[in-house]
Scaffold this active site. Structure first.
Site, short mmCIF file in Angstrom:
data_model
loop_
_atom_site.label_atom_id
_atom_site.label_comp_id
_atom_site.label_asym_id
_atom_site.label_seq_id
_atom_site.Cartn_x
_atom_site.Cartn_y
_atom_site.Cartn_z
N GLU A 65 0.82 -1.22 0.00
CA GLU A 65 0.00 0.00 0.00
C GLU A 65 0.85 1.27 0.00
O GLU A 65 0.32 2.37 0.00
CB GLU A 65 -0.91 0.01 1.24
N HIS A 216 -14.38 -3.73 -3.72
CA HIS A 216 -13.82 -2.58 -3.00
C HIS A 216 -14.87 -2.03 -2.01
O HIS A 216 -15.27 -0.87 -2.08
CB HIS A 216 -13.42 -1.48 -3.99
N GLY A 221 -8.49 0.35 3.33
CA GLY A 221 -8.16 -0.93 3.96
C GLY A 221 -8.53 -2.15 3.13
O GLY A 221 -8.32 -3.29 3.57
N GLY A 223 -7.18 -3.46 0.35
CA GLY A 223 -6.05 -4.30 -0.04
C GLY A 223 -5.53 -5.13 1.11
O GLY A 223 -5.32 -6.34 0.98
N ARG A 224 -5.34 -4.48 2.25
CA ARG A 224 -4.81 -5.19 3.42
C ARG A 224 -5.78 -6.28 3.88
O ARG A 224 -5.37 -7.42 4.14
CB ARG A 224 -4.54 -4.20 4.55
N GLY A 226 -8.11 -7.73 2.12
CA GLY A 226 -8.19 -8.75 1.09
C GLY A 226 -7.06 -9.76 1.18
O GLY A 226 -7.24 -10.95 0.90
N ARG A 227 -5.87 -9.31 1.59
CA ARG A 227 -4.74 -10.24 1.73
C ARG A 227 -4.84 -11.05 3.02
O ARG A 227 -4.37 -12.19 3.07
CB ARG A 227 -3.42 -9.46 1.62
N TYR A 259 -1.29 -5.33 -9.47
CA TYR A 259 -2.41 -4.42 -9.67
C TYR A 259 -2.95 -4.51 -11.10
O TYR A 259 -4.17 -4.47 -11.32
CB TYR A 259 -2.01 -2.98 -9.35
#
Length: 378
Positions: A65, A216, A221, A223-224, A226-227, A259
């Site tokens: 990020e 989305h 937050g 991306g974080r 989702g991982r 991405y």
């Protein structure tokens, strides 16, 4: 170039040739992950190493990020009374991962309710984005692009009023319908090979991650979180018994491609093969790396234990695999022994060369397991 808008609901499809290619790769990677899990279950380190691996994953995921914090930073600052916002962001990630692990082990599936709970943990305190609707789906439009200007958007996620519908579809794909009903596939091309809710968990987790990022659902937050969901779904689907399979390190190395390939799964003509192929390759590299790391960490621990004379020394030495920067107070609390006793044992481990303390430090002395940190830095 005009922004891609929205994403089709799950399930997804590839052509038959692509499916054959994916499944050929899959067998090898799946057995590698199985070997890693079996090895981990027999390890003397187990939960001690989980904590350290989770911290490393937290750092790598937040670096994707754009934060500049490193694993070494987090270790060196672990006993500071005041943490920078970037450090809090990493610690929140680690806490959310721990909360999720506990829920999965207690039989809770990955649902919208759990996702909202994890988002609240992730956005707690003075970290980035914490003032923005913590634990709530966004109620306004959002976009993804190189700048904050809507005109530069590369992707425009689903409208806010459709998030619950899309997340319900996501949840059914993750957990299957309670009465066995199959998800609608009429939106997929005829003659396509459908990757539905019964597909292999490693392909499924790749699809779930990409779809979550495309929906989305939060203002920040995504991306974080989702991982985090990757590690938790791997546990839920019994691919691993502990949250040890993290791919953020490999994704961070190829951030731009990561991405770009996520963006290819969006819009009216999604390309899922390139993303799935990339995710499998990243998973293979990570499984290989984790297998080597576990072998080396286990060897390090066994050699260190041979040098220990007492049971207390052995216990405290193993604890340094959980906390590579440790203090006498930590040891005192963990084993309910006097701080003076804890300090004496830590000093004896330092004399044996198993851990290191800075001789210039006179107060609040920190002891480092640099041998382990060296392994984790490779």
């Amino acid at each position: 170039m005009a922004a891609i808008k929205g994403v089709k609901k799950l399930p997804v499809s590839v052509n038959s040739r692509q499916a054959a290619e994916l499944f050929m790769k899959l067998a090898n990677i799946s057995s590698e992950i199985g070997r890693l899990d079996e090895k981990f279950r027999r390890s003397i380190l187990k939960s001690d190493l989980i904590n350290t691996l989770a911290l490393k994953e937290s750092v790598q995921s937040t670096r994707i990020e754009g934060t500049q914090v490193t694993f070494t930073d987090m270790i060196e600052h672990s006993h500071k009374s005041e943490q920078k916002s970037e450090h809090i962001e990493v610690l929140n990630y680690q806490r959310a991962l721990t909360v999720g692990q506990e829920r999965i082990l207690n039989g809770y599936p990955l649902t919208t309710r759990l996702i909202l709970e994890l988002h609240t943990t992730l956005m707690d305190g003075p970290a980035r984005g914490t003032n923005i609707a913590s634990g709530e789906f966004r109620k306004v439009p959002n976009w993804i692009g190189p700048t904050k200007r809507f005109e530069d958007a590369a992707y425009i996620p689903v409208p806010a009023n459709e998030i619950e519908e899309y997340m319900n579809n996501w949840e059914l794909f993750a957990n299957k319908h309670p009465y066995g009903e199959k998800l609608e596939t009429s939106h997929l091309p005829q003659e396509a090979f459908i990757l539905d809710e019964d597909t292999h968990p490693l392909l499924k987790v790749a699809i779930l991650h990409a779809q979550f990022e495309s929906i989305h659902p939060f203002l920040d937050g995504n991306g974080r979180l989702g991982r985090i969901l990757i590690a938790l779904f791997m546990m839920q689907s019994k691919q691993i018994s502990s949250p040890i399979f993290f791919v953020s390190e490999e994704l961070e190395k190829q951030r731009s491609r990561y991405y770009h390939l996520l963006n290819e799964t969006r819009g009216d003509n999604p390309n899922w093969f390139n993303w799935l192929n990339f995710f499998l390759d990243a998973s293979k590299r990570m499984a290989d790396k984790l297998n080597i790391l576990l072998d080396n960490a286990e060897g390090l621990a066994l050699n260190g234990l041979k040098k220990c004379d007492t049971h207390n020394q052995k216990q405290i030495y193993l604890l340094t695999f959980r906390y590579p920067n440790i203090t006498a107070n930590q040891v005192s609390e963990q084993f309910r022994i006097a701080p003076l006793t804890a300090r004496r044992i830590l000093n004896s481990l330092n004399e044996l060369g198993l851990i290191f303390k800075d001789p210039a430090q006179k107060r609040n002395i920190e002891y480092f397991n640099y041998d382990l940190l060296d392994l984790l830095d490779h």
